[in-house]
Design an enzyme around this catalytic site. Structure first.
Site, PDB file in Angstrom:
ATOM      1  N   LYS A 144       0.834  -1.143  -0.012  1.00 37.96           N
ATOM      2  CA  LYS A 144      -0.152   0.157   0.335  1.00 37.96           C
ATOM      3  C   LYS A 144       0.492   0.821   0.258  1.00 37.96           C
ATOM      4  CE  LYS A 144      -4.086  -1.496   1.965  1.00 37.96           C
ATOM      5  NZ  LYS A 144      -5.047  -1.572   2.814  1.00 37.96           N
ATOM      6  N   HIS A 147       2.527   6.719   2.545  1.00 36.81           N
ATOM      7  CA  HIS A 147       1.862   8.276   1.802  1.00 36.81           C
ATOM      8  C   HIS A 147       2.635   8.996   2.962  1.00 36.81           C
ATOM      9  CE1 HIS A 147      -0.859   7.038   6.025  1.00 36.81           C
ATOM     10  NE2 HIS A 147      -1.105   6.194   5.368  1.00 36.81           N
ATOM     11  N   HIS A 150       2.444   8.447   6.969  1.00 35.33           N
ATOM     12  CA  HIS A 150       3.849   7.275   7.259  1.00 35.33           C
ATOM     13  C   HIS A 150       5.063   8.209   7.432  1.00 35.33           C
ATOM     14  CE1 HIS A 150       1.137   4.287   5.134  1.00 35.33           C
ATOM     15  NE2 HIS A 150       1.248   4.166   6.980  1.00 35.33           N
TER      16      HIS A 150
END
Length: 587
Positions: A144, A147, A150
Site C-alpha cells: 500500500k 503516504h 507515514h
C-alpha cells in the site's frame, strides 16, 4: 541556559525557602525584558508556590500581586548575591536574577567546548534514571502507499527516539509493518495473475502496489477473485507453508527496499516486526479472554469487551470477528504483551496519526481490564495531516517520490544560485538539503495540527526553513576554516571582555538556552521547541556574523569571536542532528 548557573541560583533560592533545589531548578526560565544586554532569569511565586505556608486551595485563586510581591521581597532579602548575579529584583511576584554578561559568555563557551556533542542534554531532577523506552513509528503497510502520514510518523518518531537517547535512556526503535488480513490474500492472488518476477526484484514496493491496484480493479468484474483471496488468507491463518512462504518473501523484499529509502532520511530501526508475527498469539489471547469471561459474543457474532468503566469514550472493543479470527487491535495487544516480556519497557510510545486515538484508548482499556499494569506506560504521540504533498507526477504515493522531488528541486536551485560553491558530490548535497527542508517544515509547528506543504516555500534558503539552518551551519564552518585557531587553545588565554557587543552577548545568552528547549520538547512531546529554538539561533548567528567580523580583526579579538562562533556551530549541529538532519560543512 548554562546548567551550572541555574544550579547555583536554585541552591540560593532553596536555602531561602522551604522548597528543594530539585523543585526550583526546572522552573528557572529566561526572561525577555527588552534590553539587549540584559541577561535575566525569572522565577514566579505564583507558579512555584515557594512559600511553605500557602494552602493548597489558594493555588487556584486569582493571584494577589501585592501579597506575592511582599513574599518575593522577603525571599530576595534572604539571598546574598554571588559574583555572577549582579542584581535581584521583584515584579508582580516574580523574582528576576540579572546575570553578569562576562560570566555567562565565559561559562557558556567553556561548557560547549568541554561537552561538544553532549552539550544541552543534562538530566533533570526526577529524570536522571536510565529507562528502557520503545518507540514504534513509520509502520507502513506492505503493498500500500507510503503516504505523507507515514512520513510524518517517521520524522516525528525519529526525533523522539533521538531525544530519548540523548537524554541517556535505552531506546528500541520498532517499525511495525502491516502484512496481514484479507488484503494480503488479494495481493497473493493478484501476484499469480499480474505479478512479474523481474519487476518484483527491481522495485518490490512499487510493483506489489501495482499488483494490488490491478487485482482490486479486476475483482470488480470477477467476484471469484475475492473468494480466492479469502481462501488464500484462510490458508495463511491455518499455517499453510506455501502461503506463508509467499508472504515471507514479499515481506523480506519490502523491508530491504524500505531500508534503502530510510537510509536516505537518516533513519534506522532496531526491529522490524509485523502483524503476522502475532496471529497465533492473538488467537491465544482471544481464548484467554473468553476463559476469563472478559470477552462476550455480540448479536453480530463478534467477540467484544465492555470498556465503559475504563474507556467511556470508546466503550466497546471488538477483538474477534464473527468467524473467530483476530483483528488489528487484538494483534496489537498481543504485541504489547510480547514486548513487555522481551524488553521490560518502562514506557512505550506509538507515533501514529490523531485519527487512531480510539484504537489506543481501547488498547490501554483492554490491558487494564486484564490487570496488566503496563497500560499506564503506553503513550500515543498524535499528529495531524499533511496537505498538498505531491510530486510533478501527481499525488506521491511512495516516499521515494517525495525524496526524489526534494533532491531534484534543490539541485536545480543550487545551479541557479551564483553563491553556491562547487561541490564534489552536488547530488548528495542536494539530497541532504532536500531532506533537511522536509524535516524542518514538518517539525517546526505543533505536531497535532494539520499543515499545507508548499515546495517553493519549503526549499528556499530565506526565512524559517531547513535550508536556512544548513546555510547557517556551513557559514560558521567556513568562518572557522578561513580563520583557523587550534581548538586546544586554553580558554584562560582568551580575553572574553572583548565580546562586549550586544550581538555577542545575546548570541552567548541564547546558546545557553539550548537545554531549556530540549527539556521543553521532552516534557511537551513536541519537536517544535527545538526546531523553533534553532531558527532563532540561526537568526542570531546571522546578526552576529554581520557585526562581529573575524578576518582583519586583531588576533585577540579573532580568538574571542571564533570561540563564540564555534560554540554556536556546535550547538546548532547538536540541534540539527536531534531533528534528524545531517549538518553540511559547505554549500
Amino acid at each position: 541556559m548554562t546548567f551550572i548557573i541555574r544550579k547555583l541560583i536554585a541552591r540560593m533560592v532553596a536555602d531561602a525557602t522551604a522548597r528543594s533545589e530539585d523543585a526550583i531548578l526546572p522552573l528557572l526560565t529566561p526572561a525577555l525584558k527588552g534590553k539587549k544586554n540584559s541577561l535575566d532569569l525569572k522565577l514566579g511565586l505564583s507558579v512555584t508556590s515557594l512559600n511553605s505556608d500557602e494552602e493548597d486551595g489558594s493555588r487556584s485563586k486569582r493571584p494577589d500581586f501585592n501579597v506575592l510581591n511582599e513574599k518575593a521581597m522577603q525571599i530576595a532579602k534572604k539571598i546574598t548575591c554571588p559574583d555572577h548575579v549582579q542584581n535581584i529584583s521583584v515584579e508582580k511576584g516574580v523574582l528576576y536574577f540579572s546575570l553578569d554578561p562576562l560570566y555567562v559568555i565565559k561559562q557558556v563557551i567553556q561548557d560547549v567546548s568541554e561537552q561538544q556533542g553532549h552539550y544541552g542534554y543534562h538530566p533533570y531532577p526526577g529524570n536522571d534514571g536510565k529507562l528502557n523506552i520503545i518507540v514504534e513509528y513509520s509502520s507502513p503497510n506492505i503493498a500500500k502507499p507510503f503516504h505523507a502520514g507515514h512520513l510524518r510518523s517517521t520524522l516525528i518518531g525519529n526525533f523522539f527516539a533521538n531525544l530519548q537517547e540523548r537524554l541517556g535512556h535505552n531506546v528500541t526503535r520498532i517499525n511495525y509493518l502491516g502484512d496481514w488480513g484479507t488484503q494480503f490474500g488479494i495481493l497473493g492472488v493478484g501476484f499469480q495473475d499480474f505479478g512479474n518476477e523481474e519487476k518484483l526484484r527491481m522495485n518490490p514496493i512499487q510493483h506489489l502496489y501495482e499488483v494490488y491496484v490491478a487485482t482490486n480493479k479486476a475483482a470488480q468484474n470477477d467476484p471469484t477473485i475475492w473468494e480466492r483471496a479469502k481462501d488464500l488468507f484462510r490458508r495463511m491463518e491455518q499455517g499453510d507453508s506455501d502461503a506463508l512462504a509467499m508472504r515471507h518473501r514479499f515481506q523480506n523484499l519490502s523491508i530491504a527496499d524500505y531500508k534503502r529509502t530510510y537510509q536516505r532520511l537518516g533513519v534506522h530501526f532496531d526491529e522490524y516486526c509485523s502483524e503476522s508475527q502475532y496471529s497465533s498469539e492473538a488467537q491465544n489471547l482471544i481464548n484467554t479472554l473468553r476463559d476469563g469471561n472478559l470477552l462476550t459474543t455480540s448479536k453480530r457474532g463478534t467477540g467484544d469487551i465492555n470498556l465503559s468503566d475504563v474507556c467511556p469514550r470508546f466503550p466497546i472493543a471488538t477483538l474477534a470477528k464473527s468467524d473467530g479470527s483476530s483483528l488489528y487491535l487484538t494483534r496489537d495487544i498481543a504485541a504489547v504483551l510480547d514486548r513487555r516480556k522481551r524488553h521490560t519497557f518502562d514506557d512505550m510510545y506509538y507515533v501514529v496519526d490523531k485519527g487512531q486515538e480510539g484504537h489506543f484508548e481501547q488498547l490501554k482499556g483492554v490491558l487494564r481490564k486484564m490487570d496488566q499494569d503496563c497500560f499506564q506506560r503506553i503513550h500515543h504521540i498524535k499528529f495531524g495531516k499533511v496537505l498538498g504533498m505531491q510530486s510533478r507526477k501527481g499525488t506521491a504515493v511512495f516516499l521515494t517520490d517525495i525524496l526524489d522531488e526534494a533532491r531534484d528541486r534543490m539541485l536545480h536551485n543550487m545551479t541557479q544560485t551564483s553563491t553556491t560553491k562547487e561541490q564534489e558530490d552536488p547530488e548528495r548535497v542536494a539530497e541532504i538539503l532536500g531532506v533537511s527542508a522536509i524535516i524542518l517544515q514538518d517539525l517546526k509547528g505543533s505536531v497535532i495540527t494539520d499543515y499545507k506543504f508548499e515546495w517553493d516555500r519549503v526549499l528556499t534558503s530565506q526565512g524559517d526553513t531547513g535550508v536556512f539552518l544548513q546555510y547557517s551551519h556551513a557559514r560558521l564552518c567556513s568562518i572557522e576554516e578561513m580563520n583557523s585557531i587550534p581548538e586546544s587553545s586554553s580558554h584562560d588565554d582568551i580575553d572574553w571582555n572583548l565580546l562586549c557587543e550586544p550581538e555577542a552577548v545575546q548570541l552567548a545568552w541564547f546558546i545557553s538556552h539550548y537545554d531549556v528547549a530540549v527539556r521543553r520538547a521532552a516534557l511537551e512531546r513536541e519537536p517544535k521547541a527545538v526546531a523553533q529554538y534553532l531558527l532563532q539561533l540561526g537568526h542570531l548567528i546571522s546578526r552576529a556574523n554581520n557585526k562581529l567580523k573575524v578576518k582583519g580583526s586583531p588576533a585577540d579579538v579573532q580568538r574571542a569571536r571564533l570561540g563564540l562562533f564555534r560554540s554556536a556551530r556546535i550547538t546548532l549541529a547538536n540541534g540539527m542532528k536531534l531533528l534528524g538532519m545531517t549538518p553540511l560543512t559547505q554549500m
